[in-house]
Structures are given as C-alpha cells and as structure tokens.
Scaffold this active site. Structure first.
Site, PDB file in Angstrom:
ATOM      1  N   CYS A 217      22.084  19.371 -30.998  1.00  0.00           N
ATOM      2  CA  CYS A 217      21.407  20.234 -31.977  1.00  0.00           C
ATOM      3  C   CYS A 217      19.944  19.822 -32.139  1.00  0.00           C
ATOM      4  O   CYS A 217      19.646  18.755 -32.685  1.00  0.00           O
ATOM      5  CB  CYS A 217      22.132  20.155 -33.327  1.00  0.00           C
ATOM      6  N   GLY A 246      28.161   9.230 -31.015  1.00  0.00           N
ATOM      7  CA  GLY A 246      27.473   8.068 -30.467  1.00  0.00           C
ATOM      8  C   GLY A 246      26.301   7.641 -31.328  1.00  0.00           C
ATOM      9  O   GLY A 246      26.156   8.068 -32.479  1.00  0.00           O
ATOM     10  N   SER A 292      32.844   7.554 -28.040  1.00  0.00           N
ATOM     11  CA  SER A 292      32.054   7.578 -26.802  1.00  0.00           C
ATOM     12  C   SER A 292      32.832   6.889 -25.708  1.00  0.00           C
ATOM     13  O   SER A 292      33.346   5.783 -25.915  1.00  0.00           O
ATOM     14  CB  SER A 292      30.716   6.858 -27.016  1.00  0.00           C
ATOM     15  N   ASP A 294      31.540   5.642 -23.179  1.00  0.00           N
ATOM     16  CA  ASP A 294      30.667   4.648 -22.540  1.00  0.00           C
ATOM     17  C   ASP A 294      30.835   3.240 -23.103  1.00  0.00           C
ATOM     18  O   ASP A 294      30.462   2.274 -22.446  1.00  0.00           O
ATOM     19  CB  ASP A 294      29.199   5.062 -22.689  1.00  0.00           C
ATOM     20  N   GLU A 392      26.713   4.831 -13.178  1.00  0.00           N
ATOM     21  CA  GLU A 392      25.754   5.924 -12.936  1.00  0.00           C
ATOM     22  C   GLU A 392      24.316   5.521 -13.263  1.00  0.00           C
ATOM     23  O   GLU A 392      23.373   6.098 -12.726  1.00  0.00           O
ATOM     24  CB  GLU A 392      26.152   7.174 -13.722  1.00  0.00           C
ATOM     25  N   ARG A 600      65.374 -14.842 -16.597  1.00  0.00           N
ATOM     26  CA  ARG A 600      65.456 -15.248 -18.003  1.00  0.00           C
ATOM     27  C   ARG A 600      65.996 -16.661 -18.178  1.00  0.00           C
ATOM     28  O   ARG A 600      66.045 -17.174 -19.289  1.00  0.00           O
ATOM     29  CB  ARG A 600      66.354 -14.268 -18.765  1.00  0.00           C
ATOM     30  N   SER A 659      58.010  -6.474 -25.330  1.00  0.00           N
ATOM     31  CA  SER A 659      58.478  -6.528 -26.721  1.00  0.00           C
ATOM     32  C   SER A 659      57.399  -6.990 -27.686  1.00  0.00           C
ATOM     33  O   SER A 659      57.500  -6.758 -28.889  1.00  0.00           O
ATOM     34  CB  SER A 659      59.689  -7.466 -26.833  1.00  0.00           C
ATOM     35  N   ASN A 661      56.739  -9.961 -28.841  1.00  0.00           N
ATOM     36  CA  ASN A 661      57.421 -10.749 -29.871  1.00  0.00           C
ATOM     37  C   ASN A 661      57.199 -12.247 -29.733  1.00  0.00           C
ATOM     38  O   ASN A 661      57.985 -13.041 -30.246  1.00  0.00           O
ATOM     39  CB  ASN A 661      58.930 -10.470 -29.823  1.00  0.00           C
ATOM     40  N   ARG A 863      64.503 -13.827 -32.465  1.00  0.00           N
ATOM     41  CA  ARG A 863      63.493 -13.904 -31.408  1.00  0.00           C
ATOM     42  C   ARG A 863      62.234 -13.114 -31.766  1.00  0.00           C
ATOM     43  O   ARG A 863      61.715 -12.332 -30.962  1.00  0.00           O
ATOM     44  CB  ARG A 863      64.087 -13.392 -30.083  1.00  0.00           C
TER      45      ARG A 863
END
EC number: 2.7.1.11
Length: 909
Positions: A217, A246, A292, A294, A392, A600, A659, A661, A863
């Site tokens: 704008c 941004g 953004s 970026d 870029e 395990r 998980s 945990n 756990r």
C-alpha cells in the site's frame, strides 16, 4: 443423552485459592453457542456454562462476585493417585467439576509455574518476584474493538494467527474486525473492514496464505492515507491493532501509533470526527506478529511461515536427490529469503548440501576453485550427486550478486558435470502450514490479544516473539532497527557483524554447517587418541540418522575415532561395533528410522559383556541417542560404575522419541515429524467430515502415557477435545463433550474432531469412546474412529527434526570432546555424576543435566517427567474450541530487551 451429574454444586479442591487470586465466580449460564458444562476432558479447567449465560460477545467477568458456598465433594468416577506433580490444571488430588472447576484450576495454577507462555517453573522475566499473578478472568475485552490485518508477503500460518486473534478476542468479550487487503483496506474502509464472528474463521487453520488478503500500500506511506485509515478505524471504535507481517508492515504500524493523536486532532478540525470521539479513542495500541517465510526479523527465533517454507524446500530437495543419483548430476537450487540466508542455510544443514551461498557470509576470494575441488572430492568418494543451495540474495565479498546460472556455468566449464538449475520460487510460500507454524501462530495470536488487553495508553508498540521455547514481548522498533542494522552491515561489507546481528541461532547454524560440510585433511586434524561410541536405543524416531551423522562428523573433526554400535545395547553386548568414517554417513539426514538399528533392550543383563566390549574397543566416551529406554539405560550404566570401571567415561544422551517423554528436555528428536503426520491425517479427516456433514472423528495417537502428541496435535488440527493421561477425565467429561458437539452441529461447522492418547485411560478406550459417541449422537451426528499407529514413527524426518537432531548431536560431541581434553595426561577417571548427562532444551537454554539429578523429576511408573511444559498450552486448545477455561496469563508490563545476552547457551530451535 447420559444422565446429568448429580447436583451442580462444586466440590472443593482441598486447597482454597489464595486471596490475591481472582475469587471464584458463579458459573455463567450457558448460551446456545456455549453449551458445555465442562471443557474437553478437563475436570478442573475452569467454570462451566449454564443456561441463560451472556452472549459470546459479553465480557467473561464483568465483576468478581463472592465465592460460592462449598459443597461436599462428589465421588470420582475412577480414583487415581496423583502422578508426581502433574500439572496444567491437573495437580493430583480430588477432582473438581461444575462451577468449582475454576477454584481447582486456580489453586493448581497458583502453585504451578508462572505464565501460560513462559513454560517454566520459575518467575518469568516479565513477572517480578512477589508480584500478583494474573488470570484471564481479570482481563475483560468489553468495550474494546480489535482490528486484525495481514500485510506484506503472505506466509503459511497467517490464517492460524488470524483465527487465534479472532477467537481469543471474542472469548474475552471484545469485538474483532477483519481488515481486508492489509493497509490498503484500512485506507479504503467501507466493506474492507468487517466484524468477524466465531464461525468466520472456521476451517482456515490448514489453509495457506491469508484469507483476509494482503497488499502493498503506497497510500499508507503518506499522511493523507494514514488520515483516511484513522478516520475509518475511529468510526468503528477500533483502537487496538494486531498487525501480522514483516518489518515494513510493523514499521508502518509503529508510525501510525505515534501519529495517532495528531491524526485524530486533524480529523476533528476538519469536522470528520467529533471531539467526543477524539477523547474516547485518543490512544492506539499496536501489537505485531512476524509473518514471513524469510525469518529475517531480529528478536525472534522463528517467524510464522518459516518452518512451512522449509517443508516445501526439503520436499523438493528429497525428490531431486533421487533423480540426481540416478544420473550422477549436480543440482543448483535457488531458494527465497530476500536478503536473508536463513532458508538456504537451514536447508543446507537439513539435506547435507555440498555448498551454500548466503548474503550474510559470502564465500572468500577464490571460492570458485575451492568449490570445484570440494565437488570433485565428493565425487571421488563415490558420491553420485552434488547439491548446491543458493539464497536469492547471495553476494560475494564485493557485494556483487552470485546467481544460480553463474554457478551452473562454472561447474560445467571447470568440471564438465551434468548440471541442472532449479529455482523454487513461490512454491515455498504455498501449501498447508506445518504443525509447528500452526502452533506458533496460535500461541502468538492468543498472546497478542492478551498484550492488547493489558496495554495502557503509555504502552509502546510491541512484537510477540519466540525465544527458545517461550513467547516474549519485545519493543517493536528495537527489533526493526536491529533488522535494518543487518542490511546496513552487509552494505558496508561488515559480514561478521551481519552474522552476529542475525542472532546466535543463525551463527550456530552457520558454524555447525561448516564443521559438517567441509572435512579438513587428516594431516591437519590433531589426533585425540580417543574412541567414541554412538548407539541408538529405544523405538526408531525420524531424525536419529541426522543426529548420528552430525556426531560422527564432529567427532572426526575433533580428532576422535568414531565407532557405530548396531542394534542398541543388545548389539553392543554381542560386539556389533564398527569404526565409521566421514563418508559413511553421507546422505543420512533425509532418511527416516534408524540406519544403525535400535532396540528397546536395557543394558542391565548385559553389563559384563558391554564392559568387555568397551575395554576391547577402547571406548573413551559414549553418545546415546534414544527415548525413555536410553534414559533408563544411562541410569543403569551410571549405577554399574562401581563394579565396572569401563563405565567411568563421559556419557551423554540426546533425546530421540516421538513420545517426547524424556526428562530434561522440552523437545525430542522425532516428535515434530510425528506431529506433522498426525496433523496431515487430521486435515484429510476434517475434509472428509466437512463433505459428509454431521460427522465426528475419534483419532488415537501414540505416546504411551505422555499426551504430548494428542494435545499438540489437537491444537495444530483444531480439535474439539483431546483426552490425555495427565489430565484425568470421567464419564461426566465425555458427556459434556457430546453436548458440546451436539450444539456445534446446529451451527455451520457440522463436523467434529477428537484426539485420544493411547494410554490416557485403562477403561475409556478408543472403542468405548467411539461407541459412546455413536450412541449418544444418534440423530445428530455419526461417528468414525481411526488408530494412526506406527505411521507416526515412519517417514522422512521434518526439517525441524533434521535441524534439531543435527545441532543438538553436534553440541553433545563438543561436550564429550571438552570432557576428554580435561583428562589428557592426567589418567583421570570420570567418577563424578555430572559426566553422565542428558542434553536437552529447557525453556530458553540448552542444558546438560546430570541423569542422577533428573531421577527425582521422573515418574518411572508411567515413563514421563513429573512436570511437562506443554500442559500449559492445554487451555489454548480449549479456548479456540469454544470451551470456557481459566488459565494464567503472562504479565508483560515490562518489555524484554532485544536479544538478551546471558551466560546460558541459547536454545534457539
């Protein structure tokens, strides 16, 4: 329907809320939009709605009434002892319900950690010790009008932020207005500024871009344009502005705020507004969120949209790598980022690129020859492809652009390799937002509304940012000025300053990439004469291979011999150990599962054999990558030191489990990939439900007794409820959720989504809940169920898990090297407990915590850690699903300085 609970009088929690906490209020009656006696699976999450309540736009708590008289506690549906210090409104003890839910939750929160968003057990930086904690009930949006706009380039996750602002604003009783087409819509007014309702942001969580539009704008850059914008806002009473964009968009908001009073006076002189309007709307409060792809805004570790853009890049890179290997090709990929190299850098880390070009760190003079040597060396090691990533805005040391076509021409001319260029372009802005971006945007949106409610006429414009694992508020213009300083440093060729100004996260990423991508000649690496073992333990998790690759390469660069241990502790005992070299781990970052193999099995019954193997191979240190079994195994190895001196070596564990945990870390490698799998599945299911209408899906997630995946998946997917073990629930809670969904089916949002953690309840199984919902929903909605199972453990790792696994494993190896250097020439044995650690993120820092100290923070039966940070995000999901809850909000009366420098290691994610 099910029989309603006997009596509406609340039981007490056993502990009354302290006097400085908001007195419990009588439960507001229910309206058609809020017919849920209790929130989703949360017996103590807050007051419930009752017939005749104020409409959603009314303030939640106009005046605190006297607390209700206590009633005898009702019996629990299923007694369960408290789990250590279980939280998020679920401290152990008798459960609350009905109108007394607020008392229970407030009592729990008073003893729990400070702040919904600070997520730690200490006073937050914003809350001075001794200050009164604040709860949402103490904040009212009555009489406030909030405008929300998106400006500048679009980014995935913006819609999630808009949704959070709208729903949180309506929740606290404020009016919320969409401002379409950014600042242009504000200037044009009329139909561009429209009041939003709850349903207007339904089904946008998974949509990329921004539904309210974004535009550049030029008019707003002029005072005339800002006069028109101010006039349009004043006519609707909008004096709170939430800007998602941004640095340019946020700078415009700051200018608008500083000129506001002058603009209103000028409008009054011209007769466009009245003197009363000037007095009533004399101050404008602004809160920004950075949207953004970026990630070029200083002051935040991640901007909304960055993680999703990385997903698009990595998807393309993974696809290209398969075709490149088939033909022995070199690919040059150009990625977005404007003048910031974050996307290029993290992409290079995540895919193991051979070379990367960044604006902040141009290649040294003679880079052309060095790059060609590097590419030819990799081909000589039997590597069939080369990947070069170019930002870029890439430049050389003379500030001259480096383009992808230049690089292609160089490779073809000098090496004769078959080379292709791929410019990703706007693909990176498209697609659905990742789970990380949805959760980040939702948190930021809620925090932005809270910041606007807490703002005073003297409050400067602030930006809601992410620091480590915490949401913070920073002075907007300080962040903008630092962001502009980066560009100034690059223009003046002060590239080291540019890297430093980008933040320690960027700096650490760059240093890690250099260590992993470029192998020094063996003659230049001082030998440590130390052998380091790497082992995977527990269930496979995406990102484990990236962690092994980083550990091996950093270890070799430190002069160690690296040994791979196959098939966990069981393979360790059997002697399945082999030296592993730099080239052996090439291409591992993008592969899921565990290439080393993992089991395990705990080391307890193999201690003699493992000690013998460590002695045979001269293992001087051990890196364990795994989940809760790895944590238990580390404890067993620590306990066995008295019998086996071979275990008196530095040992460190890197958490890797879906998980999430493991005590001692807020995040585990693999959890983000699993969360994205859940979110993607939920998106498809919601789409199916939307097409069918009046359908509720019940999804079962993994995680053992840890509800992380269910809760965060619910937040990312916009679920109506999430049942977890940490927050006990009973038949009354299931009933309230059915009632809530029944009311929802009367609106235009005729679908429902419910998540259930696999071990949340022994008796309320997925089948039970499915059958209950099916029976109670007859004639209103039908029900389907889906058990996701092991698909949550599979697949290619997400960019987050690749990056996180790489960085945390590299840091673990640096710690091992420092410990080994301390003992050189001293014949020192590592007897102290601080040589056996778990490395993890805790709040804003990366911490090595002795495993012996973490024992007291662990619930070994289930756990899980006794305290889990993510439980404080649970009220967020419920608010956005239209449940009444009570929770503590951060008190950010003092904005934090930008990039505070402390002795702790940063935990930038």
């Amino acid at each position: 329907m099910l029989r309603p609970p006997m009596g509406l009088s609340p039981p007490t929690c056993g502990v009354s809320p302290p006097s400085e906490v908001l007195p419990a209020r009588k439960a507001p009656p229910i309206c058609d939009a809020h017919r849920a006696p209790q929130p989703c699976g949360s017996p103590r999450s807050g007051p419930s709605c009752r017939p005749g309540s104020p409409a959603p736009g009314a303030p939640l708590n106009p005046a605190p009434p006297a607390p209700p008289a206590p009633s005898p506690p009702r019996p629990r549906a299923r007694p369960r002892p408290p789990i250590g210090a279980r939280r998020a409104g679920v401290a152990g003890g008798s459960r609350g319900g009905g109108a007394g839910g607020a008392q229970c939750l407030l009592s729990a929160l008073q003893s729990a950690a400070s702040g919904l968003f600070t997520m730690d057990g200490h006073d937050s930086p914003q809350t001075p010790k001794g200050s009164l904690r604040k709860f949402l009930e103490q904040l009212s949006g009555a009489g406030k009008a909030i405008g929300v706009l998106t400006s500048g380039g679009d980014a995935q996750g913006m819609n999630a932020a808009v949704r959070a602002v709208v729903r949180m604003g309506i929740y606290v009783g404020a009016k919320v207005y969409f401002i379409y087409e950014g600042y242009q819509g504000m200037v044009d007014g009329g139909s561009n500024i429209v009041e939003a309702d709850w349903e207007s942001v339904s089904s946008i969580l998974q949509v990329g871009g921004t539904i309210i539009g974004s535009a550049r704008c030029q008019d707003f850059r002029t005072r005339e344009g800002r006069l028109k914008a101010a006039c349009n806002l004043v006519q609707l009473g909008i004096t709170s502005l939430c800007v998602i964009g941004g640095d340019g968009s946020l700078t415009g908001a700051h200018i608008f705020q500083t000129e506001w009073s002058g603009l209103l006076e000028e409008l009054a002189r011209d007769g466009k507004i009245s003197t009363e309007q000037v007095q009533k709307h004399g101050h404008l409060n602004v809160v920004g969120m950075v949207g953004s792809i970026d990630n070029d805004f200083c002051g935040t570790d991640m901007t909304i949209g960055t993680d999703s853009a990385l997903h698009r890049i990595i998807e393309v890179v993974d696809a290209i790598m398969t075709t490149a290997q088939s033909h022995q090709r070199t690919f040059v990929l150009e990625v977005m980022g404007r003048h910031c190299g974050y996307l290029a850098l993290v992409s290079a880390l995540a895919c193991g690129a051979d070379w990367v070009f960044l604006p902040e760190s141009p290649p040294e003079e003679g880079w052309q020859e060095n790059m060609c040597i590097k590419l030819s060396e990799n081909r000589a090691r039997k590597k069939r492809l080369n990947i070069i990533i170019v930002a870029e805005g890439a430049i050389d040391t003379q500030n001259k652009p480096i383009t992808s076509e230049q690089i292609k021409e160089l490779v073809v001319t000098q090496l004769g390799y078959d080379t292709r260029v791929t410019i990703l372009g706007h693909v990176q802005r498209g697609g659905t937002p990742s789970a990380f971006d949805r959760i980040l945007a939702s948190r930021m949106g809620v925090e932005a509304v809270v910041a606007l409610l807490q703002a005073t006429p003297e409050t400067p414009a602030c930006v809601v940012s992410l620091s480590g694992n915490q949401a913070v508020r920073l002075p907007l213009m300080e962040c903008v000025q630092m962001t502009q300083e980066v560009q100034k440093a690059m223009d003046e060729r002060r590239f080291k300053d540019a890297v430093r100004l980008r933040g320690r996260s960027f700096e650490n990423n760059l240093n890690t990439y250099k260590r992993l991508a470029i192998k020094l000649p063996d003659s230049e690496i001082p030998k440590s004469n130390c052998n380091v073992g790497v082992v995977n333990v527990g269930a496979p998790a995406a990102g484990m291979n990236a962690a092994v690759r980083a550990a091996v390469r950093v270890g070799i660069s430190e002069g160690h011999k690296m040994f791979a241990v196959y098939d966990g502790f069981e393979g360790f005992a059997k002697g399945q150990i082999k030296e592993i070299g730099w080239g052996d781990v090439g291409g591992w970052t993008g592969q899921g599962g565990s290439i080393l193999g993992t089991k395990r099995t705990l080391p307890g019954k193999y201690l003699e054999d493992i000690a013998a193997q460590m002695r045979t191979h001269g293992i001087s240190a051990l890196l364990i990558i795994g989940g809760f079994e790895a944590y238990l195994g580390l404890l067993e190895l620590l306990a066995a030191r008295q019998k086996h001196e071979e275990f008196c070596v530095p040992m460190v564990m890197v958490p890797a489990t879906v998980s999430n945990n493991v005590p001692g870390s807020d995040f585990s490698i693999g959890a983000d990939t699993a969360l994205n799998t859940i979110t993607d599945t939920c998106d498809r299911i919601k789409q199916s439900a939307s097409g069918t209408k009046r359908r509720v899906f019940i999804i079962e997630t993994m995680g053992g007794f840890c509800g992380y995946l269910a809760n965060m998946g619910g937040l990312a997917a916009g679920a109506d409820a999430a049942y977890i073990f940490e927050e006990p629930f009973d038949i009354r809670d299931l009933q309230s959720n059915v009632e809530h969904l029944t009311e929802k089916m009367k609106t235009s949002i005729q679908r429902g989504l419910v998540l259930r953690n696999e071990s949340c309840s022994e008796n309320y199984t997925t089948d039970f809940i499915y059958q209950l919902y099916s029976e109670e929903g007859k004639g209103v909605f039908d029900c389907r169920k889906n058990v996701l199972g092991h698909m949550q453990q599979g697949g290619a790792p997400s960019p987050f898990d690749r990056n996180f696994g790489t960085k945390i494993s590299a840091r673990a190896m640096q710690w091992i090297s420092s410990k080994l250097r301390e003992s050189v020439g001293k014949g020192k044995k590592f007897l102290s407990e601080d040589c056996v650690c778990v490395l993890g993120i805790s709040k804003r820092t990366l911490l090595f915590q002795p495993v012996a100290e973490l024992k007291k923070e662990t619930d070994f039966e289930h756990r899980i850690p006794k305290e889990q940070w993510w439980l404080k995000l649970r009220p967020l999901m419920k608010i956005l699903a239209k449940y009444k809850v009570s929770f503590e909000v951060s008190d950010a009366s003092q904005l934090e300085p930008v990039q505070p420098r402390g002795p702790e290691e940063p935990a930038a994610i």
